[in-house]
Scaffold this active site. Structure first.
Site, PDB file in Angstrom:
ATOM      1  N   SER A   1       0.824  -1.218   0.000  1.00  0.00           N
ATOM      2  CA  SER A   1       0.000   0.000   0.000  1.00  0.00           C
ATOM      3  C   SER A   1       0.851   1.257   0.000  1.00  0.00           C
ATOM      4  O   SER A   1       0.329   2.370   0.013  1.00  0.00           O
ATOM      5  CB  SER A   1      -0.923   0.004   1.218  1.00  0.00           C
ATOM      6  OG  SER A   1      -0.167  -0.142   2.406  1.00  0.00           O
TER       7      SER A   1
ATOM      8  N   ASN B   1      -1.701  -2.226  13.536  1.00  0.00           N
ATOM      9  CA  ASN B   1      -3.154  -2.045  13.557  1.00  0.00           C
ATOM     10  C   ASN B   1      -3.575  -0.773  14.301  1.00  0.00           C
ATOM     11  O   ASN B   1      -4.403  -0.007  13.820  1.00  0.00           O
ATOM     12  CB  ASN B   1      -3.834  -3.265  14.181  1.00  0.00           C
ATOM     13  CG  ASN B   1      -3.566  -4.532  13.381  1.00  0.00           C
ATOM     14  OD1 ASN B   1      -3.008  -4.459  12.285  1.00  0.00           O
ATOM     15  ND2 ASN B   1      -3.935  -5.680  13.915  1.00  0.00           N
TER      16      ASN B   1
ATOM     17  N   THR C   1     -40.709  26.683  -7.472  1.00  0.00           N
ATOM     18  CA  THR C   1     -40.989  25.337  -6.972  1.00  0.00           C
ATOM     19  C   THR C   1     -41.345  24.533  -8.220  1.00  0.00           C
ATOM     20  O   THR C   1     -41.904  25.089  -9.176  1.00  0.00           O
ATOM     21  CB  THR C   1     -42.162  25.295  -5.956  1.00  0.00           C
ATOM     22  OG1 THR C   1     -43.348  25.719  -6.626  1.00  0.00           O
ATOM     23  CG2 THR C   1     -41.917  26.209  -4.768  1.00  0.00           C
ATOM     24  N   HIS C   2     -40.983  23.289  -8.232  1.00  0.00           N
ATOM     25  CA  HIS C   2     -41.148  22.441  -9.434  1.00  0.00           C
ATOM     26  C   HIS C   2     -40.478  23.076 -10.648  1.00  0.00           C
ATOM     27  O   HIS C   2     -40.887  22.862 -11.783  1.00  0.00           O
ATOM     28  CB  HIS C   2     -42.629  22.184  -9.747  1.00  0.00           C
ATOM     29  CG  HIS C   2     -43.421  21.772  -8.554  1.00  0.00           C
ATOM     30  ND1 HIS C   2     -43.597  20.453  -8.198  1.00  0.00           N
ATOM     31  CD2 HIS C   2     -44.053  22.508  -7.602  1.00  0.00           C
ATOM     32  CE1 HIS C   2     -44.324  20.391  -7.087  1.00  0.00           C
ATOM     33  NE2 HIS C   2     -44.595  21.626  -6.706  1.00  0.00           N
TER      34      HIS C   2
ATOM     35  N   SER D   1     -15.307  26.233 -26.921  1.00  0.00           N
ATOM     36  CA  SER D   1     -15.522  25.006 -27.671  1.00  0.00           C
ATOM     37  C   SER D   1     -14.493  24.925 -28.790  1.00  0.00           C
ATOM     38  O   SER D   1     -14.072  25.940 -29.336  1.00  0.00           O
ATOM     39  CB  SER D   1     -16.932  25.017 -28.255  1.00  0.00           C
ATOM     40  OG  SER D   1     -17.012  24.169 -29.385  1.00  0.00           O
TER      41      SER D   1
ATOM     42  N   LYS E   1     -19.042  29.765 -28.164  1.00  0.00           N
ATOM     43  CA  LYS E   1     -19.361  29.160 -26.872  1.00  0.00           C
ATOM     44  C   LYS E   1     -18.542  29.681 -25.697  1.00  0.00           C
ATOM     45  O   LYS E   1     -17.362  29.933 -25.814  1.00  0.00           O
ATOM     46  CB  LYS E   1     -19.158  27.631 -26.952  1.00  0.00           C
ATOM     47  CG  LYS E   1     -20.182  26.890 -27.764  1.00  0.00           C
ATOM     48  CD  LYS E   1     -21.628  27.051 -27.269  1.00  0.00           C
ATOM     49  CE  LYS E   1     -21.884  26.314 -25.987  1.00  0.00           C
ATOM     50  NZ  LYS E   1     -22.130  24.896 -26.164  1.00  0.00           N
TER      51      LYS E   1
ATOM     52  N   ASN F   1     -18.570  28.075 -21.972  1.00  0.00           N
ATOM     53  CA  ASN F   1     -19.197  26.991 -21.216  1.00  0.00           C
ATOM     54  C   ASN F   1     -18.859  27.044 -19.718  1.00  0.00           C
ATOM     55  O   ASN F   1     -17.716  27.320 -19.355  1.00  0.00           O
ATOM     56  CB  ASN F   1     -18.752  25.637 -21.783  1.00  0.00           C
ATOM     57  CG  ASN F   1     -19.236  25.438 -23.205  1.00  0.00           C
ATOM     58  OD1 ASN F   1     -20.304  25.901 -23.570  1.00  0.00           O
ATOM     59  ND2 ASN F   1     -18.434  24.761 -24.009  1.00  0.00           N
TER      60      ASN F   1
ATOM     61  N   GLU G   1     -19.871  22.636 -13.923  1.00  0.00           N
ATOM     62  CA  GLU G   1     -20.263  21.279 -14.330  1.00  0.00           C
ATOM     63  C   GLU G   1     -19.367  20.216 -13.688  1.00  0.00           C
ATOM     64  O   GLU G   1     -19.832  19.161 -13.263  1.00  0.00           O
ATOM     65  CB  GLU G   1     -20.176  21.147 -15.857  1.00  0.00           C
ATOM     66  CG  GLU G   1     -21.243  21.935 -16.592  1.00  0.00           C
ATOM     67  CD  GLU G   1     -20.955  21.989 -18.090  1.00  0.00           C
ATOM     68  OE1 GLU G   1     -21.649  21.306 -18.840  1.00  0.00           O
ATOM     69  OE2 GLU G   1     -20.020  22.702 -18.503  1.00  0.00           O
TER      70      GLU G   1
ATOM     71  N   TYR H   1      -9.216  -6.151  13.571  1.00  0.00           N
ATOM     72  CA  TYR H   1      -8.618  -5.632  12.348  1.00  0.00           C
ATOM     73  C   TYR H   1      -8.596  -6.707  11.262  1.00  0.00           C
ATOM     74  O   TYR H   1      -8.314  -7.872  11.527  1.00  0.00           O
ATOM     75  CB  TYR H   1      -7.171  -5.152  12.602  1.00  0.00           C
ATOM     76  CG  TYR H   1      -6.487  -4.720  11.319  1.00  0.00           C
ATOM     77  CD1 TYR H   1      -6.625  -3.423  10.839  1.00  0.00           C
ATOM     78  CD2 TYR H   1      -5.752  -5.637  10.549  1.00  0.00           C
ATOM     79  CE1 TYR H   1      -6.048  -3.036   9.641  1.00  0.00           C
ATOM     80  CE2 TYR H   1      -5.179  -5.256   9.344  1.00  0.00           C
ATOM     81  CZ  TYR H   1      -5.327  -3.961   8.899  1.00  0.00           C
ATOM     82  OH  TYR H   1      -4.758  -3.579   7.717  1.00  0.00           O
TER      83      TYR H   1
ATOM     84  N   GLN I   1      -7.120  -1.835   4.651  1.00  0.00           N
ATOM     85  CA  GLN I   1      -6.130  -1.117   3.844  1.00  0.00           C
ATOM     86  C   GLN I   1      -6.819  -0.395   2.679  1.00  0.00           C
ATOM     87  O   GLN I   1      -6.328   0.602   2.174  1.00  0.00           O
ATOM     88  CB  GLN I   1      -5.096  -2.111   3.324  1.00  0.00           C
ATOM     89  CG  GLN I   1      -3.943  -1.473   2.573  1.00  0.00           C
ATOM     90  CD  GLN I   1      -2.787  -2.441   2.430  1.00  0.00           C
ATOM     91  OE1 GLN I   1      -2.135  -2.763   3.411  1.00  0.00           O
ATOM     92  NE2 GLN I   1      -2.544  -2.920   1.230  1.00  0.00           N
TER      93      GLN I   1
ATOM     94  N   LYS J   1      -8.106   3.662   2.382  1.00  0.00           N
ATOM     95  CA  LYS J   1      -7.321   4.887   2.161  1.00  0.00           C
ATOM     96  C   LYS J   1      -7.602   5.603   0.859  1.00  0.00           C
ATOM     97  O   LYS J   1      -7.824   6.822   0.854  1.00  0.00           O
ATOM     98  CB  LYS J   1      -5.833   4.565   2.281  1.00  0.00           C
ATOM     99  CG  LYS J   1      -5.497   4.291   3.708  1.00  0.00           C
ATOM    100  CD  LYS J   1      -4.159   3.735   3.943  1.00  0.00           C
ATOM    101  CE  LYS J   1      -4.155   3.070   5.301  1.00  0.00           C
ATOM    102  NZ  LYS J   1      -5.087   1.915   5.418  1.00  0.00           N
TER     103      LYS J   1
HETATM  104  N1  ARG Z   1      -1.144  -1.243   5.535  1.00  0.00           N
HETATM  105  C1  ARG Z   1      -2.033  -1.719   6.540  1.00  0.00           C
HETATM  106  C2  ARG Z   1      -3.354  -0.956   6.467  1.00  0.00           C
HETATM  107  O1  ARG Z   1      -3.436  -0.030   5.773  1.00  0.00           O
HETATM  108  C3  ARG Z   1      -1.419  -1.513   7.867  1.00  0.00           C
HETATM  109  C4  ARG Z   1      -1.879  -2.480   8.929  1.00  0.00           C
HETATM  110  C5  ARG Z   1      -1.443  -3.829   8.568  1.00  0.00           C
HETATM  111  N2  ARG Z   1      -1.644  -4.733   9.650  1.00  0.00           N
HETATM  112  C6  ARG Z   1      -1.532  -6.022   9.475  1.00  0.00           C
HETATM  113  N3  ARG Z   1      -1.685  -6.739  10.510  1.00  0.00           N
HETATM  114  N4  ARG Z   1      -1.298  -6.576   8.335  1.00  0.00           N
HETATM  115  O2  ARG Z   1      -4.308  -1.291   7.082  1.00  0.00           O
END
Ligand code: ARG
Length: 464
Positions: A30, A117, A162-163, A284, A290, A292, A297, A324, A329, A332
């Site tokens: 990661s 964790n 309204t509407h 455009s 144009k 825009n 948007e 956990y 992971q 993120k």
């Molecule tokens: N990269 C892991 C995460 O984002 C970190 C925790 C990993 N813990 C484990 N016991 N494998 O959650």
């Protein structure tokens, strides 16, 4: 990847007979995205190490070496010299491995009474807390821009819809203040969410806590948390706070999107209520004429992304047993993108709003069409003693008559009006004007210019 990154050289590889395949390494890593947490990871490690020292688990010299190493790592990361490596999975292992390289044995002591964790849960909370504070600042800036614009338009009449049909006259300021209310609620929601974000998971270790005499309150204090997570299992497994943030972000994005939708409609020449500054528009490649409203948007479009991230996180968590799981992971990327999208949209939208030009005449003209003061006429008749239902019926007939004539209700002669509403006198025309309609709605929450002025003053005070 550097040459001495042996795939089997992991902190946990002792009990394994073979290294993970290259594909598995890539699949589980990661670091490409969680290196964004590095600053929080270092902060958390420093607080943890200082606490370990304070309770006597590591020595004074250990702490000094850890602090020195982490300071260097921080510099290396900031300058781009840090040797990030996918072979070391994530941000936590990358930093720990480098610390051991720099500090030797003291670096190996840092992970006492800690697990990745509780470490990652802490990092993510620090990240979300910062995102909330940034977002709150941006929302405030947007609210200020709204108030400045509203201040100049308490007498600018537009049709309220309204509407999507002409309903009743309102001031442009009143319309803008509706958005002020939405963003106030958004800020309240984020501040409320912050209370639950701002709890320290560290000390939970893997899930069961630690056998060392750790001082979680001290770590919490150092990291600016309001308190600690009360249950070690919940501490490592909970991602409610990230979901709550995304839910708040989705609401903000939805509010921005509604506003953008209106700006897009209003810039259409059929409305012509506002003109966006050229710097926020694009042309455009084929149609030379144009201009825009792409920025509006795009903000409207990005709402889908934020909604998607909220659903991704809810789905990520829905079947996870305690505590956990590596699934986490996957929290993120959605979270990071939700934060980036939200903060960018808020910043861009504030600028866009500050650069709009308002066409008062076009707004007033639109309000003069569609019999916008029909309700005012009915209310006028009620004041003359007619029950509202009868007044409503009488005005409906008058509107029908005006439609047949191809004119507006407000353009009918007194004698014509009296055919439907004998109680109408000369003073009826004051009730039929846009200004008269506006001025009469003086109660709290009403669109009367004086009332909206007061609402703006009150709103400004809430921003501090
Ligand atoms: N990269 C892991 C995460 O984002 C970190 C925790 C990993 N813990 C484990 N016991 N494998 O959650």
């Amino acid at each position: 990847m550097s040459a001495n990154d042996k795939p089997h050289n992991k902190p946990w590889s002792g009990r394994f007979s073979e290294p993970a395949t290259e594909l598995v390494q890539r699949f589980t890593a990661s670091v490409s995205f969680d290196q964004r947490l590095a600053e929080y990871d270092i902060e958390g490690s420093l607080a943890h190490a200082r606490m370990l020292r304070a309770v006597g688990v590591i020595g004074k010299d250990d702490l000094a070496e850890i602090e020195k190493g982490l300071a260097q790592i921080r510099t290396e990361i900031q300058s781009g010299a840090f040797p990030w490596s996918e072979a070391h999975e994530d941000v936590h292992f990358n930093i720990e491995r480098r610390l051991i390289e720099l500090a030797g044995e003291p670096g190996k002591r840092l992970h006492t009474a800690r697990s990745r964790n509780d470490q990652v849960a802490t990092d993510v909370r620090l990240f979300v807390r910062a995102a909330i504070d940034d977002s709150l600042g941006l929302i405030k800036g947007l609210q200020r821009a709204l108030l400045d614009l509203a201040d100049a338009h308490t007498e600018t009449v537009m049709p309220g819809f309204t509407h999507m049909q002409v309903a009743q006259p309102v001031s442009f300021a009143h319309h803008l203040m509706a958005y002020f209310e939405m963003f106030s609620r958004d800020a309240q929601r984020l501040s409320d969410c912050r209370k639950r974000v701002n709890r320290l998971p560290l000390g939970a270790a893997a899930l069961a806590g630690s056998s060392f005499p750790i001082d979680r309150q001290a770590v919490a204090k150092e990291l600016g948390f309001d308190g600690v997570c009360e249950n070690s299992i919940d501490a490592v497994s909970d991602r409610d706070f990230a979901i709550e943030f995304c839910a708040s972000a989705a609401l903000i994005a939805m509010h921005l999107s509604r506003f953008c939708e209106e700006l897009i409609l209003w810039t259409n020449p059929r409305f012509g209520f506002v003109e966006l500054a050229d710097r926020f528009c694009t042309g455009s490649s084929i149609m030379p004429q144009k201009k825009n409203p792409d920025v509006a948007e795009l903000i409207r479009g990005k709402t889908g992304r934020v909604n998607g991230h909220l659903v991704a996180l809810l789905t990520l968590m829905k079947a996870q047993p305690l505590a956990y799981n590596r699934d986490n992971q996957e929290d993120k990327e959605p979270l990071f993108d939700a934060v980036d999208t939200l903060t960018m949209c808020l910043a861009v939208f504030s600028q866009l709003l500050s650069g709009i030009e308002v066409n008062r005449e076009a707004m007033a003209n639109a309000a003069r069409q569609g019999h916008a003061t029909a309700t005012d006429l009915a209310e006028y008749l009620v004041r003359k003693g007619m029950p509202f239902r009868e007044a409503h019926e009488a005005v409906s007939q008058a509107v029908r008559f005006a439609e047949g004539r191809g004119c507006e209700l407000a353009e009918l002669k007194l004698a014509e009006l009296q055919k439907f509403a004998p109680a109408a006198g000369k003073d009826v025309f004051a009730a039929l004007t846009l200004e008269g309609s506006l001025k009469s709605r003086t109660h709290i929450g009403g669109t009367a210019p004086a009332r909206v002025k007061a609402a703006i003053v009150k709103a400004r005070k809430t921003l501090g």
